[in-house]
Motif scaffolding. Structure first.
Motif, PDB file in Angstrom:
ATOM      1  N   VAL A   1      -1.317 -15.134   1.634  1.00 16.63           N
ATOM      2  CA  VAL A   1      -2.598 -15.437   0.995  1.00 16.63           C
ATOM      3  C   VAL A   1      -3.438 -14.166   0.878  1.00 16.63           C
ATOM      4  O   VAL A   1      -4.009 -13.879  -0.177  1.00 16.63           O
ATOM      5  N   TYR A   2      -3.499 -13.382   1.945  1.00 22.93           N
ATOM      6  CA  TYR A   2      -4.296 -12.155   1.907  1.00 22.93           C
ATOM      7  C   TYR A   2      -3.754 -11.153   0.901  1.00 22.93           C
ATOM      8  O   TYR A   2      -4.530 -10.501   0.195  1.00 22.93           O
ATOM      9  N   VAL A   3      -2.444 -11.022   0.824  1.00 22.39           N
ATOM     10  CA  VAL A   3      -1.856 -10.097  -0.145  1.00 22.39           C
ATOM     11  C   VAL A   3      -2.215 -10.535  -1.559  1.00 22.39           C
ATOM     12  O   VAL A   3      -2.576  -9.709  -2.401  1.00 22.39           O
TER      13      VAL A   3
ATOM     14  N   ILE B   1       6.926  -3.205  -3.018  1.00 17.68           N
ATOM     15  CA  ILE B   1       7.003  -3.249  -4.486  1.00 17.68           C
ATOM     16  C   ILE B   1       5.593  -3.166  -5.071  1.00 17.68           C
ATOM     17  O   ILE B   1       5.339  -2.405  -6.004  1.00 17.68           O
ATOM     18  N   TYR B   2       4.683  -3.936  -4.507  1.00 13.88           N
ATOM     19  CA  TYR B   2       3.289  -3.879  -4.936  1.00 13.88           C
ATOM     20  C   TYR B   2       2.731  -2.466  -4.740  1.00 13.88           C
ATOM     21  O   TYR B   2       2.101  -1.901  -5.630  1.00 13.88           O
ATOM     22  N   LEU B   3       2.976  -1.913  -3.564  1.00 16.03           N
ATOM     23  CA  LEU B   3       2.470  -0.580  -3.238  1.00 16.03           C
ATOM     24  C   LEU B   3       3.006   0.466  -4.201  1.00 16.03           C
ATOM     25  O   LEU B   3       2.277   1.387  -4.591  1.00 16.03           O
ATOM     26  N   LEU B   4       4.243   0.346  -4.617  1.00 19.08           N
ATOM     27  CA  LEU B   4       4.819   1.281  -5.578  1.00 19.08           C
ATOM     28  C   LEU B   4       4.028   1.273  -6.887  1.00 19.08           C
ATOM     29  O   LEU B   4       3.727   2.324  -7.454  1.00 19.08           O
TER      30      LEU B   4
ATOM     31  N   THR C   1       3.173  -4.509 -13.826  1.00 19.58           N
ATOM     32  CA  THR C   1       4.227  -5.488 -13.615  1.00 19.58           C
ATOM     33  C   THR C   1       4.756  -5.401 -12.189  1.00 19.58           C
ATOM     34  O   THR C   1       4.989  -6.426 -11.544  1.00 19.58           O
ATOM     35  N   LEU C   2       4.935  -4.185 -11.683  1.00 15.88           N
ATOM     36  CA  LEU C   2       5.381  -4.020 -10.299  1.00 15.88           C
ATOM     37  C   LEU C   2       4.399  -4.659  -9.327  1.00 15.88           C
ATOM     38  O   LEU C   2       4.800  -5.347  -8.385  1.00 15.88           O
ATOM     39  N   CYS C   3       3.111  -4.423  -9.555  1.00 15.49           N
ATOM     40  CA  CYS C   3       2.096  -5.011  -8.680  1.00 15.49           C
ATOM     41  C   CYS C   3       2.152  -6.537  -8.722  1.00 15.49           C
ATOM     42  O   CYS C   3       2.141  -7.199  -7.677  1.00 15.49           O
ATOM     43  N   ALA C   4       2.217  -7.095  -9.910  1.00 18.07           N
ATOM     44  CA  ALA C   4       2.250  -8.555 -10.046  1.00 18.07           C
ATOM     45  C   ALA C   4       3.518  -9.132  -9.429  1.00 18.07           C
ATOM     46  O   ALA C   4       3.465 -10.142  -8.710  1.00 18.07           O
TER      47      ALA C   4
END
Length: 179
Positions: free
Chosen positions: A73-75, A160-163, A111-114
Motif C-alpha cells: 500500500v505504501y509503495v 524496477i520502480y527505482l530503476l 512504464t518501469l515505475c508503473a
C-alpha cells in the motif's frame, strides 16, 4: 513528433512534456489505486484481531504494524505521488526550454515505475498467499525462509520502480545543468 523508419513505418518520439504527462497520468491513477487498496490493511486489522499470533511476532509487531500488506500500500501511495512530482519536473523543464528531448530510456521510465508499483502490489498481496501456501503462517510465526522469499520478491519489484526513477533523475539532472 514522428519520423519515418525503414519500410515506411512511423515511429513516435515522445517529447519531455509527453514523458511528464505519462508520469502524471500513471501517478494519479496509481495514487487512487493506492487509496483503494489502503482499505485492505484496515480489513486485515479488523479480522486479525481475532487470530492467534506467536510470541516471536509479538516481539516484532512494529514490522508494518502487524499487517503484511502495508508495504504494498505504501509503495503504491508514495511511489505514485513521486511519479506526479517527476512528471511535473519534466513539464516545467520542457516549458522553460531546459529539456528539449527525452532519451529512449527516459521514455521507458514511466512504464518501469508503473510496472514496479503494480508488480509490488501483486507480490505483496498475491505473493503473500503463494508463500503462505508453502510456509503456512510464515508472517505471524516468523518463519525466516517464508519472510525472506516474500520480501525478496517485493524488493525486486521496488527495484524496477527505482530503476525508472533513476532514469528520470538522470534526465532531470542533465536538464537542470548538473552533469
Amino acid at each position: 513528433m514522428t519520423i519515418t523508419a525503414h519500410a515506411g513505418v512511423e515511429v513516435t518520439l515522445a517529447t519531455p512534456a509527453d514523458v511528464g504527462i505519462r508520469y502524471i497520468r500513471w501517478g494519479l491513477g496509481l495514487f487512487v489505486f493506492g487509496l483503494v487498496i489502503g482499505f485492505v490493511p484496515l480489513a486485515h486489522y479488523m479480522h486479525g484481531s481475532f487470530e492467534p499470533v506467536e510470541e516471536t511476532f509479538l516481539k516484532n509487531v512494529t514490522l508494518w504494524w502487524g499487517c503484511a500488506f502495508t508495504l504494498a500500500v505504501y509503495v503504491a501511495q508514495l511511489g505514485s505521488l513521486a511519479m506526479v512530482v517527476i512528471g511535473l519536473c519534466y513539464i516545467v523543464l520542457a516549458r522553460d526550454g531546459a529539456m528539449t528531448s527525452a532519451t529512449s530510456i527516459e521514455r521507458l521510465a514511466p512504464t518501469l515505475c508503473a510496472v514496479g508499483i503494480l508488480a509490488e502490489f501483486l507480490a505483496g498481496f498475491a505473493g503473500y498467499y503463494a508463500v503462505a501456501a508453502v510456509w503456512p503462517n510464515f508472517y505471524y510465526a516468523a518463519i525466516p525462509h517464508g519472510k525472506v522469499t516474500w520480501l525478496a520478491v517485493q524488493g525486486v519489484c521496488i527495484a524496477i520502480y527505482l530503476l525508472g526513477v533513476i532514469y528520470a533523475y538522470g534526465g532531470i539532472r542533465k536538464a537542470a545543468g548538473h552533469r
